[in-house]
Design an enzyme around this catalytic site. Structure first.
Site, short mmCIF file in Angstrom:
data_model
loop_
_atom_site.label_atom_id
_atom_site.label_comp_id
_atom_site.label_asym_id
_atom_site.label_seq_id
_atom_site.Cartn_x
_atom_site.Cartn_y
_atom_site.Cartn_z
CD1 TRP A 109 -1.59 2.39 1.79
CD2 TRP A 109 -3.11 1.21 0.67
NE1 TRP A 109 -2.67 3.21 1.59
CE2 TRP A 109 -3.63 2.50 0.90
CE3 TRP A 109 -3.89 0.31 -0.03
CZ2 TRP A 109 -4.88 2.89 0.46
CZ3 TRP A 109 -5.14 0.71 -0.45
CH2 TRP A 109 -5.62 1.98 -0.21
CG HIS A 162 -0.23 1.37 6.02
ND1 HIS A 162 0.09 2.69 6.25
CD2 HIS A 162 -1.29 1.09 6.79
CE1 HIS A 162 -0.77 3.18 7.11
NE2 HIS A 162 -1.62 2.23 7.46
CG HIS A 185 -3.76 4.76 9.75
ND1 HIS A 185 -2.97 5.32 8.76
CD2 HIS A 185 -4.59 3.91 9.12
CE1 HIS A 185 -3.32 4.82 7.59
NE2 HIS A 185 -4.30 3.97 7.78
#
Length: 133
Positions: free
Chosen positions: A17, A45, A55
């Site tokens: 990601w 991530h 987050h």
């Protein structure tokens, strides 16, 4: 207590990601250096990881300030491998996570070698919304 290591190996071609993991050779015995040294550049991530409250919530606890004791101990492994797309509150409720102190999410992202050049179209992740209907 028996300990299970659930971490996935990190490599430049893995499913990721954000920024793709990059490795740089800093020193090399083959080049006459005193040791082999590498430098990794990767996002938080990458691979097996923990999402801290910060987050999703400004001003909440960042990952470097989490109490590590909260991450160690018995945990429910929620098998969500049948879920495609977003994992919803309903999916979590069905998996029995209510009241659990620690929950690990096993998704189709967890299966097999993760070797996609970009974010896979079948990426499974948490949804901030309830599924309607």
């Amino acid at each position: 207590m028996e300990i299970f290591d659930i971490t996935l190996p990190i490599h430049p071609e893995m499913l990721h990601w954000g920024r793709k993991p990059e490795v740089e050779i800093v020193e090399s015995l083959a080049n006459g250096d005193a040791s082999n040294v590498t430098r990794w550049r990767l996002g938080t991530h990458t691979g097996t990881h923990v999402d801290a409250p910060a987050h999703f919530v400004d001003g909440a606890t960042p990952v470097d300030q989490l109490d590590l004791h909260s991450l160690v101990g018995p945990a429910l492994v929620a098998d969500l491998t049948a879920v495609t797309g977003d994992i919803t509150v309903a999916d979590l409720e069905t998996a029995g996570v209510a009241g659990q102190r620690r929950v690990l999410l096993k998704t189709s992202n967890s299966a097999g070698p993760l070797k996609e050049p970009d974010r896979a179209p079948s990426w499974v992740g948490l949804s901030p919304r309830r599924r309607s209907g």
